[in-house]
Motif scaffolding. Structure first.
Motif, mmCIF file in Angstrom:
data_model
loop_
_atom_site.group_PDB
_atom_site.id
_atom_site.type_symbol
_atom_site.label_atom_id
_atom_site.label_comp_id
_atom_site.label_asym_id
_atom_site.label_seq_id
_atom_site.Cartn_x
_atom_site.Cartn_y
_atom_site.Cartn_z
ATOM 1 N N GLU A 18 1.235 -6.619 10.632
ATOM 2 C CA GLU A 18 2.167 -5.771 9.891
ATOM 3 C C GLU A 18 1.920 -6.012 8.408
ATOM 4 O OE1 GLU A 18 6.524 -5.013 10.911
ATOM 5 O OE2 GLU A 18 6.612 -6.502 9.283
ATOM 6 N N VAL A 19 1.750 -4.925 7.671
ATOM 7 C CA VAL A 19 1.491 -4.984 6.235
ATOM 8 C C VAL A 19 2.657 -4.300 5.527
ATOM 9 C CG1 VAL A 19 -0.106 -4.388 4.392
ATOM 10 C CG2 VAL A 19 -0.984 -4.864 6.694
ATOM 11 N N SER A 24 4.013 0.226 -4.869
ATOM 12 C CA SER A 24 3.000 1.248 -5.050
ATOM 13 C C SER A 24 2.485 1.704 -3.693
ATOM 14 C CB SER A 24 1.829 0.678 -5.867
ATOM 15 O OG SER A 24 0.829 1.649 -6.053
ATOM 16 N N THR A 25 1.916 2.886 -3.659
ATOM 17 C CA THR A 25 1.189 3.322 -2.481
ATOM 18 C C THR A 25 -0.198 2.688 -2.531
ATOM 19 O OG1 THR A 25 0.406 5.289 -3.611
ATOM 20 C CG2 THR A 25 2.439 5.501 -2.332
ATOM 21 N N ALA A 26 -0.868 2.659 -1.380
ATOM 22 C CA ALA A 26 -2.174 1.981 -1.350
ATOM 23 C C ALA A 26 -2.982 2.462 -0.158
ATOM 24 C CB ALA A 26 -1.978 0.473 -1.261
ATOM 25 N N ARG A 27 -4.276 2.239 -0.250
ATOM 26 C CA ARG A 27 -5.157 2.433 0.890
ATOM 27 C C ARG A 27 -5.263 1.078 1.565
ATOM 28 N NH1 ARG A 27 -11.316 3.209 1.665
ATOM 29 N NH2 ARG A 27 -11.347 1.973 -0.227
ATOM 30 N N VAL A 28 -4.857 1.013 2.829
ATOM 31 C CA VAL A 28 -4.843 -0.226 3.595
ATOM 32 C C VAL A 28 -5.971 -0.155 4.615
ATOM 33 C CG1 VAL A 28 -3.472 -1.710 5.098
ATOM 34 C CG2 VAL A 28 -2.356 -0.429 3.265
ATOM 35 N N CYS A 29 -6.907 -1.120 4.551
ATOM 36 C CA CYS A 29 -8.125 -1.076 5.359
ATOM 37 C C CYS A 29 -8.318 -2.378 6.121
ATOM 38 C CB CYS A 29 -9.351 -0.882 4.467
ATOM 39 S SG CYS A 29 -9.256 0.490 3.324
ATOM 40 N N LEU A 30 -8.523 -2.260 7.412
ATOM 41 C CA LEU A 30 -8.900 -3.385 8.248
ATOM 42 C C LEU A 30 -10.388 -3.242 8.523
ATOM 43 C CD1 LEU A 30 -7.746 -5.809 9.851
ATOM 44 C CD2 LEU A 30 -7.427 -4.232 11.767
ATOM 45 N N MET A 31 -11.185 -4.262 8.128
ATOM 46 C CA MET A 31 -12.641 -4.164 8.231
ATOM 47 C C MET A 31 -13.219 -5.401 8.888
ATOM 48 S SD MET A 31 -13.767 -2.988 4.457
ATOM 49 C CE MET A 31 -12.707 -1.960 3.482
ATOM 50 N N GLY A 32 -14.206 -5.178 9.748
ATOM 51 C CA GLY A 32 -14.993 -6.280 10.268
ATOM 52 C C GLY A 32 -15.854 -6.851 9.153
ATOM 53 N N CYS A 52 -1.448 4.725 2.556
ATOM 54 C CA CYS A 52 -0.085 4.506 3.045
ATOM 55 C C CYS A 52 0.920 4.616 1.908
ATOM 56 C CB CYS A 52 0.023 3.125 3.674
ATOM 57 S SG CYS A 52 -1.126 2.896 5.039
ATOM 58 N N ASP A 53 1.940 5.422 2.147
ATOM 59 C CA ASP A 53 3.040 5.488 1.200
ATOM 60 C C ASP A 53 4.357 5.129 1.871
ATOM 61 O OD1 ASP A 53 3.292 7.748 2.713
ATOM 62 O OD2 ASP A 53 3.300 9.151 1.049
ATOM 63 N N VAL A 54 4.301 4.739 3.149
ATOM 64 C CA VAL A 54 5.465 4.282 3.889
ATOM 65 C C VAL A 54 5.163 2.871 4.391
ATOM 66 C CG1 VAL A 54 6.904 4.691 5.914
ATOM 67 C CG2 VAL A 54 6.057 6.634 4.591
ATOM 68 N N SER A 55 6.122 1.998 4.277
ATOM 69 C CA SER A 55 5.926 0.618 4.676
ATOM 70 C C SER A 55 7.046 0.224 5.640
ATOM 71 C CB SER A 55 5.985 -0.241 3.416
ATOM 72 O OG SER A 55 5.782 -1.582 3.699
ATOM 73 N N ASP A 72 -6.363 -1.411 -1.472
ATOM 74 C CA ASP A 72 -6.807 -0.784 -2.716
ATOM 75 C C ASP A 72 -5.602 -0.167 -3.397
ATOM 76 O OD1 ASP A 72 -9.557 -1.249 -2.802
ATOM 77 O OD2 ASP A 72 -9.993 0.441 -1.504
ATOM 78 N N SER A 73 -5.246 -0.700 -4.554
ATOM 79 C CA SER A 73 -4.125 -0.171 -5.323
ATOM 80 C C SER A 73 -4.184 -0.809 -6.702
ATOM 81 C CB SER A 73 -2.798 -0.509 -4.635
ATOM 82 O OG SER A 73 -1.728 0.071 -5.336
ATOM 83 N N ASN A 74 -3.212 -0.501 -7.527
ATOM 84 C CA ASN A 74 -3.090 -1.160 -8.821
ATOM 85 C C ASN A 74 -2.557 -2.563 -8.568
ATOM 86 O OD1 ASN A 74 -2.345 -2.169 -11.305
ATOM 87 N ND2 ASN A 74 -1.674 -0.196 -12.080
ATOM 88 N N ASN A 75 -3.403 -3.563 -8.701
ATOM 89 C CA ASN A 75 -3.042 -4.941 -8.355
ATOM 90 C C ASN A 75 -1.857 -5.481 -9.149
ATOM 91 O OD1 ASN A 75 -5.255 -4.708 -6.733
ATOM 92 N ND2 ASN A 75 -6.529 -6.112 -7.907
ATOM 93 N N ARG A 76 -1.562 -4.889 -10.289
ATOM 94 C CA ARG A 76 -0.467 -5.395 -11.118
ATOM 95 C C ARG A 76 0.892 -4.863 -10.700
ATOM 96 N NH1 ARG A 76 -3.866 -4.082 -16.294
ATOM 97 N NH2 ARG A 76 -5.524 -5.571 -15.914
ATOM 98 N N THR A 77 0.910 -3.780 -9.911
ATOM 99 C CA THR A 77 2.200 -3.171 -9.572
ATOM 100 C C THR A 77 2.533 -3.222 -8.091
ATOM 101 O OG1 THR A 77 1.239 -0.976 -9.299
ATOM 102 C CG2 THR A 77 2.045 -1.566 -11.503
ATOM 103 N N ILE A 78 1.714 -3.877 -7.293
ATOM 104 C CA ILE A 78 1.965 -3.892 -5.861
ATOM 105 C C ILE A 78 2.153 -5.325 -5.359
ATOM 106 C CG2 ILE A 78 -0.461 -3.954 -5.177
ATOM 107 C CD1 ILE A 78 0.367 -2.000 -2.882
ATOM 108 N N LYS A 79 3.070 -5.466 -4.445
ATOM 109 C CA LYS A 79 3.282 -6.734 -3.734
ATOM 110 C C LYS A 79 2.985 -6.447 -2.271
ATOM 111 C CE LYS A 79 5.194 -8.990 -7.195
ATOM 112 N NZ LYS A 79 4.349 -9.683 -8.077
ATOM 113 N N VAL A 80 2.244 -7.337 -1.627
ATOM 114 C CA VAL A 80 1.820 -7.143 -0.252
ATOM 115 C C VAL A 80 2.164 -8.388 0.553
ATOM 116 C CG1 VAL A 80 -0.120 -6.647 1.280
ATOM 117 C CG2 VAL A 80 -0.099 -5.710 -1.041
ATOM 118 N N GLN A 81 2.729 -8.156 1.720
ATOM 119 C CA GLN A 81 2.988 -9.253 2.656
ATOM 120 C C GLN A 81 2.334 -8.890 3.979
ATOM 121 O OE1 GLN A 81 7.060 -10.439 3.075
ATOM 122 N NE2 GLN A 81 6.645 -11.663 4.889
ATOM 123 N N VAL A 82 1.543 -9.816 4.525
ATOM 124 C CA VAL A 82 0.819 -9.594 5.780
ATOM 125 C C VAL A 82 1.322 -10.597 6.810
ATOM 126 C CG1 VAL A 82 -1.439 -9.537 6.896
ATOM 127 C CG2 VAL A 82 -1.227 -8.877 4.492
#
Length: 87
Positions: A18-19, A24-32, A52-55, A72-82
């Motif tokens: 769960e991300v 901010s909105t962002a492109r969320v990518c799971l990559m091998g 993604c614009d819904v969390s 991928d987003s503006n690193n200064r305006t986004i907080k992410v919890q995984v």
């Protein structure tokens, strides 16, 4: 190339994460691992996820591999919890 990333490690297909995005909105990518290296090199790559614009966003590992989560987003305006989801 600036981006946020998490080295999730090796997971079998079916593992879920769960991300949660805040700020901010962002492109969320799971990559091998191979696709993440191609991403870093500027080559063609494949990913699982979307813009993604819904969390929160839930991503499922499609097959066994070593996985990276890229946001991928503006690193200064986004907080992410995984968080890994356990059933």
């Amino acid at each position: 190339m600036e981006h946020l990333y998490w080295n999730l490690g090796s997971y079998a297909g079916g593992a879920r994460f769960e991300v949660e995005l805040r700020g901010s909105t962002a492109r969320v990518c799971l990559m091998g691992i191979d696709n993440y290296q191609a991403y870093l090199d500027g080559d063609e790559y494949e990913y699982h996820g979307d813009f993604c614009d819904v969390s929160p966003v839930v991503l499922e590992v499609p097959y066994d591999d070593h996985w990276y989560l890229v946001v991928d987003s503006n690193n200064r305006t986004i907080k992410v919890q995984v968080t890994q989801i356990f059933d």
